[in-house]
Design an enzyme around this catalytic site. Structure first.
Site, PDB file in Angstrom:
ATOM      1  CE  LYS A 121       3.091  26.070  -4.802  1.00 48.48           C
ATOM      2  NZ  LYS A 121       3.337  26.720  -3.499  1.00 48.48           N
TER       3      LYS A 121
HETATM    4  P1  NAD Z   1       5.310  17.646   3.002  1.00 51.27           P
HETATM    5  O1  NAD Z   1       5.462  16.865   1.785  1.00 51.27           O
HETATM    6  O2  NAD Z   1       6.501  17.876   3.869  1.00 51.27           O
HETATM    7  O3  NAD Z   1       4.179  16.982   3.941  1.00 51.27           O
HETATM    8  C1  NAD Z   1       2.927  16.661   3.467  1.00 51.27           C
HETATM    9  C2  NAD Z   1       2.228  15.832   4.542  1.00 51.27           C
HETATM   10  O4  NAD Z   1       0.876  15.624   4.143  1.00 51.27           O
HETATM   11  C3  NAD Z   1       2.836  14.450   4.759  1.00 51.27           C
HETATM   12  O5  NAD Z   1       2.841  14.164   6.133  1.00 51.27           O
HETATM   13  C4  NAD Z   1       1.851  13.511   4.075  1.00 51.27           C
HETATM   14  O6  NAD Z   1       1.821  12.227   4.667  1.00 51.27           O
HETATM   15  C5  NAD Z   1       0.565  14.248   4.317  1.00 51.27           C
HETATM   16  N1  NAD Z   1      -0.470  13.878   3.369  1.00 51.27           N
HETATM   17  C6  NAD Z   1      -0.384  13.744   2.023  1.00 51.27           C
HETATM   18  N2  NAD Z   1      -1.559  13.354   1.513  1.00 51.27           N
HETATM   19  C7  NAD Z   1      -2.416  13.296   2.553  1.00 51.27           C
HETATM   20  C8  NAD Z   1      -3.776  12.966   2.671  1.00 51.27           C
HETATM   21  N3  NAD Z   1      -4.486  12.607   1.594  1.00 51.27           N
HETATM   22  N4  NAD Z   1      -4.332  13.018   3.894  1.00 51.27           N
HETATM   23  C9  NAD Z   1      -3.613  13.351   4.990  1.00 51.27           C
HETATM   24  N5  NAD Z   1      -2.316  13.661   4.935  1.00 51.27           N
HETATM   25  C10 NAD Z   1      -1.725  13.632   3.737  1.00 51.27           C
HETATM   26  O7  NAD Z   1       4.638  19.029   2.547  1.00 51.27           O
HETATM   27  P2  NAD Z   1       4.679  20.422   3.296  1.00 51.27           P
HETATM   28  O8  NAD Z   1       5.834  21.192   2.834  1.00 51.27           O
HETATM   29  O9  NAD Z   1       4.447  20.195   4.735  1.00 51.27           O
HETATM   30  O10 NAD Z   1       3.409  21.125   2.636  1.00 51.27           O
HETATM   31  C11 NAD Z   1       2.088  20.837   3.101  1.00 51.27           C
HETATM   32  C12 NAD Z   1       1.160  21.911   2.565  1.00 51.27           C
HETATM   33  O11 NAD Z   1       1.614  23.191   3.033  1.00 51.27           O
HETATM   34  C13 NAD Z   1       1.084  22.029   1.047  1.00 51.27           C
HETATM   35  O12 NAD Z   1      -0.206  22.426   0.694  1.00 51.27           O
HETATM   36  C14 NAD Z   1       2.061  23.154   0.745  1.00 51.27           C
HETATM   37  O13 NAD Z   1       1.745  23.798  -0.479  1.00 51.27           O
HETATM   38  C15 NAD Z   1       1.783  24.052   1.922  1.00 51.27           C
HETATM   39  N6  NAD Z   1       2.853  24.995   2.200  1.00 51.27           N
HETATM   40  C16 NAD Z   1       4.112  24.547   2.481  1.00 51.27           C
HETATM   41  C17 NAD Z   1       5.103  25.487   2.760  1.00 51.27           C
HETATM   42  C18 NAD Z   1       6.477  25.047   3.145  1.00 51.27           C
HETATM   43  O14 NAD Z   1       7.286  25.909   3.535  1.00 51.27           O
HETATM   44  N7  NAD Z   1       6.797  23.767   3.086  1.00 51.27           N
HETATM   45  C19 NAD Z   1       4.820  26.856   2.707  1.00 51.27           C
HETATM   46  C20 NAD Z   1       3.519  27.264   2.443  1.00 51.27           C
HETATM   47  C21 NAD Z   1       2.544  26.320   2.197  1.00 51.27           C
END
Ligand code: NAD
Length: 457
Positions: A121
Site C-alpha cells: 500500500k
Molecule cells: P473514491 O475516492 O473514488 O471515492 C471515495 C468516496 O467517499 C467519495 O464519494 C467521497 O465523497 C466519499 N467520502 C470521503 N470522505 C467521506 C466521509 N467522511 N463520509 C462519507 N463519504 C466520504 O475512492 P474509492 O476508490 O471508491 O475507495 C473507497 C474505499 O474503497 C477506500 O477505503 C478504498 O481503500 C476501498 N477500496 C477501493 C478499491 C478500488 O478498486 N477503488 C478496491 C478495494 C478497496
C-alpha cells in the site's frame, strides 16, 4: 529516502490507542491466531510484520507558484506469493501506520482470493480537493521517481485507491516508463485507462466483487430470511469508484438503494434512488446532497438507517464503539478498507449483524488488477464477459471457503480432538466472526506457502 527493514510501529500499541490502524490490525491478527493450529510462533510473527516500509519527503512547486513539502509512503507487507500489490491513495490522513495496516490487509486479501501477489500500500498525505490536476500530476511523478526501482512489474505493482484513478495510474506508468526506457513496463501499474493497457471491467471490479460475494453469502444462508438481493434495502456510504458502481450494480440486481452519501452528507428515499440520476446530479453539483425529491441526512444517519444491507464505501473507522450498537442493517458489506473498528466488530457480532469483511468483500479490485497484469504481460486483451465470469468464480470460491471454515469453527471448535484442551471449555477461544474465519484461512495459506518455499537459508 529512508527504508526500515525491521519495522517497529511509530506509535506504541496501547489499549488507549484503539483507533490506531496498526493496533487494530494486530488485535484482529491476534484474535485469528487463537484458531491457528500447528503454526510456529516465529512464523506467525513473520506473517504479521511488514517486509519493507519506505517513507519519502519531497517539495513540489504548485501551479499557484507556492512550494509545498509532501510526505509519501510505500509499504510492502509480504512477498511470499509474488510481487507487492496495492493501491496508492491521496488523502490528508495518509500516514505510515495506516499504510502498514492496509498493506497487511492486501496480503490477506490476495491470499484469500488466490492471486499470486503480496500485500502492499502507498500514498501521499495531501488534500486532492485543494490541488489542481497539474499539482497532482507533479506530485505523483515525483513520488514515483523517488520510489525508483522499489516498484516494478515484478517487484511491487500499484493500483488506484482513495482519490486516485485511471489518470493517476497513466501518469505512474508514464513516469516509470520514462525512467526505464526500452523495457516492457506496462504491467508496472494496474487500473490504467483502457487504451493504455487497462482491463475491461476494472472500474467496476471492486463493486462487482462486492455484489458477487454478497449474492453468494446470501445463497449460503449467511443472513437468516434474506436469500436474495432482490428487494433488499441497501444504504451506501461514499459515492466514488466503489460506492457509485455498487449502487448501480446492486440496483440492477433488484435491490432498492435507499441512501447514498459523500463527504458533504447523504440523501435518503425509502422508495429507492436512481443511481444514474444521483451520478448526473453529482457530476453537476460535486455532491449528491440536494438531489430533488430526496431527504437530506448526515453520514451518521445513513449508517444507522433501517435497511437490510449497509455498504460502507468511503473511509476507515466509520463504524466504531459509539455507533455500532445503533446499526440496524442485517448485513454490512465492507466496500471500503477498514470501515469498522475492532471494538465495533464485537458489538455487531453480539447483536447478530453479519459483516462481510473487507479482505473478502472488496477483493474484486485486486482480482481484476491481476487479470490486467496478466493481459499486459501476455500482450492480450480479454472480453468483459470473460473478466466477469472469472471474477465471479474467484469471489464465489473465496466466499465458500471462508463460510465453510466459519461454520466449522463455530460447530467443531478449534482444538484438535486429542488436545488436552478439548475437554476444557475455559481454554476455548470465543465464537469467531466471519472476519476472523477469513483471516484464519488467509494466514494458514500464507504459512503453508512460506514453508513450501522453505525458510532461507
Ligand atoms: P473514491 O475516492 O473514488 O471515492 C471515495 C468516496 O467517499 C467519495 O464519494 C467521497 O465523497 C466519499 N467520502 C470521503 N470522505 C467521506 C466521509 N467522511 N463520509 C462519507 N463519504 C466520504 O475512492 P474509492 O476508490 O471508491 O475507495 C473507497 C474505499 O474503497 C477506500 O477505503 C478504498 O481503500 C476501498 N477500496 C477501493 C478499491 C478500488 O478498486 N477503488 C478496491 C478495494 C478497496
Amino acid at each position: 529516502m529512508r527504508e526500515d527493514q525491521t519495522e517497529t510501529p511509530s506509535v506504541p500499541l496501547e489499549e488507549s490507542d484503539k483507533s490506531n490502524p496498526v493496533y487494530m490490525a494486530r488485535q484482529r491478527f491476534e484474535r485469528a491466531s487463537q484458531y491457528l493450529n500447528g503454526i510456529k510462533h516465529g512464523l506467525v510473527d513473520f506473517l504479521n510484520s511488514p517486509k519493507r516500509s519506505i517513507s519519502i519527503c519531497f517539495p513540489i512547486e504548485l501551479e499557484d507558484g507556492s512550494v509545498v513539502t509532501f510526505h509519501g509512503y510505500r509499504v510492502v507487507h509480504n512477498r511470499v506469493l509474488g510481487p507487492g500489490k496495492g493501491g496508492i491513495r491521496f488523502h490528508p490522513d495518509v500516514n505510515a501506520d495506516e499504510m502498514r495496516a492496509l498493506a497487511a490487509l492486501m496480503t490477506w486479501k490476495c491470499a484469500l482470493i488466490d492471486v499470486p501477489f503480496g500485500g502492499a500500500k502507498g500514498g501521499v498525505a495531501c488534500d486532492p480537493k485543494t490541488l489542481t490536476e497539474t499539482d497532482l500530476r507533479r506530485i505523483i511523478r515525483r513520488y514515483v521517481s523517488e520510489l525508483g526501482d522499489n516498484i516494478g512489474p515484478h517487484t511491487d505493482v500499484p493500483a488506484p485507491d482513495l482519490y486516485t484513478n485511471a489518470q493517476t495510474m497513466a501518469w505512474i506508468y508514464d513516469t516509470y516508463d520514462i525512467l526505464h526506457q526500452g523495457k516492457d513496463n506496462l504491467a508496472v501499474v494496474t487500473g490504467k485507462p483502457l487504451d493504455l493497457g487497462g482491463s475491461e471491467g476494472r472500474c467496476d471490479a471492486t463493486a462487482r466483487g462486492c455484489l458477487y460475494a454478497t449474492q453468494r453469502l446470501l445463497e449460503r444462508g449467511g443472513v437468516t430470511g434474506l436469500r436474495d438481493i432482490k428487494g433488499a434495502r441497501v444504504a451506501i456510504q461514499g459515492f466514488g469508484n466503489v460506492g457509485a458502481a455498487a449502487a448501480r450494480l446492486f440496483q440492477e440486481e433488484g435491490a432498492i438503494i435507499v441512501a447514498i452519501s459523500d463527504t458533504q452528507g447523504g440523501i435518503h428515499d425509502e422508495n429507492g434512488l436512481d443511481p444514474d440520476a444521483v451520478q448526473t446530479y453529482k457530476d453537476e453539483h460535486e455532491t449528491v446532497v440536494g438531489l430533488p425529491e430526496t431527504l437530506t441526512i448526515t453520514n451518521q444517519d445513513l449508517l444507522e438507517l433501517d435497511c437490510e444491507i449497509l455498504i460502507p464505501a468511503a473511509l476507515s473507522n466509520q463504524i466504531h464503539k459509539e455507533n455500532a450498537a445503533r446499526i440496524r442493517a442485517r448485513l454490512i458489506v465492507e466496500g471500503a478498507n477498514g470501515p469498522i473498528t475492532a471494538d465495533a466488530d464485537d458489538i455487531l457480532f453480539s447483536n447478530g449483524v453479519l459483516v462481510l469483511p473487507d479482505i473478502l468483500a472488496n477483493a474484486g479490485g485486486v482480482t481484476v488488477s491481476h487479470f490486467e497484469w496478466v493481459q499486459n504481460i501476455e500482450h492480450e486483451s480479454w472480453e468483459l464477459e470473460e473478466i466477469n465470469r472469472k471474477l465471479k468464480i474467484k469471489m464465489t470460491r473465496a466466499v465458500d471457503t471462508v463460510f465453510d471454515r466459519w461454520q466449522h469453527l463455530l460447530t467443531v471448535g478449534t482444538r484438535p480432538a486429542d488436545s488436552a484442551d478439548a475437554e476444557n471449555n475455559d481454554n476455548q477461544p470465543p465464537a469467531p466472526d466471519l472476519r476472523t474465519a477469513a483471516l484464519v484461512v488467509a494466514i494458514e495459506r500464507m504459512a503453508k506457502v512460506t514453508l513450501e518455499r522453505g525458510i532461507w537459508p
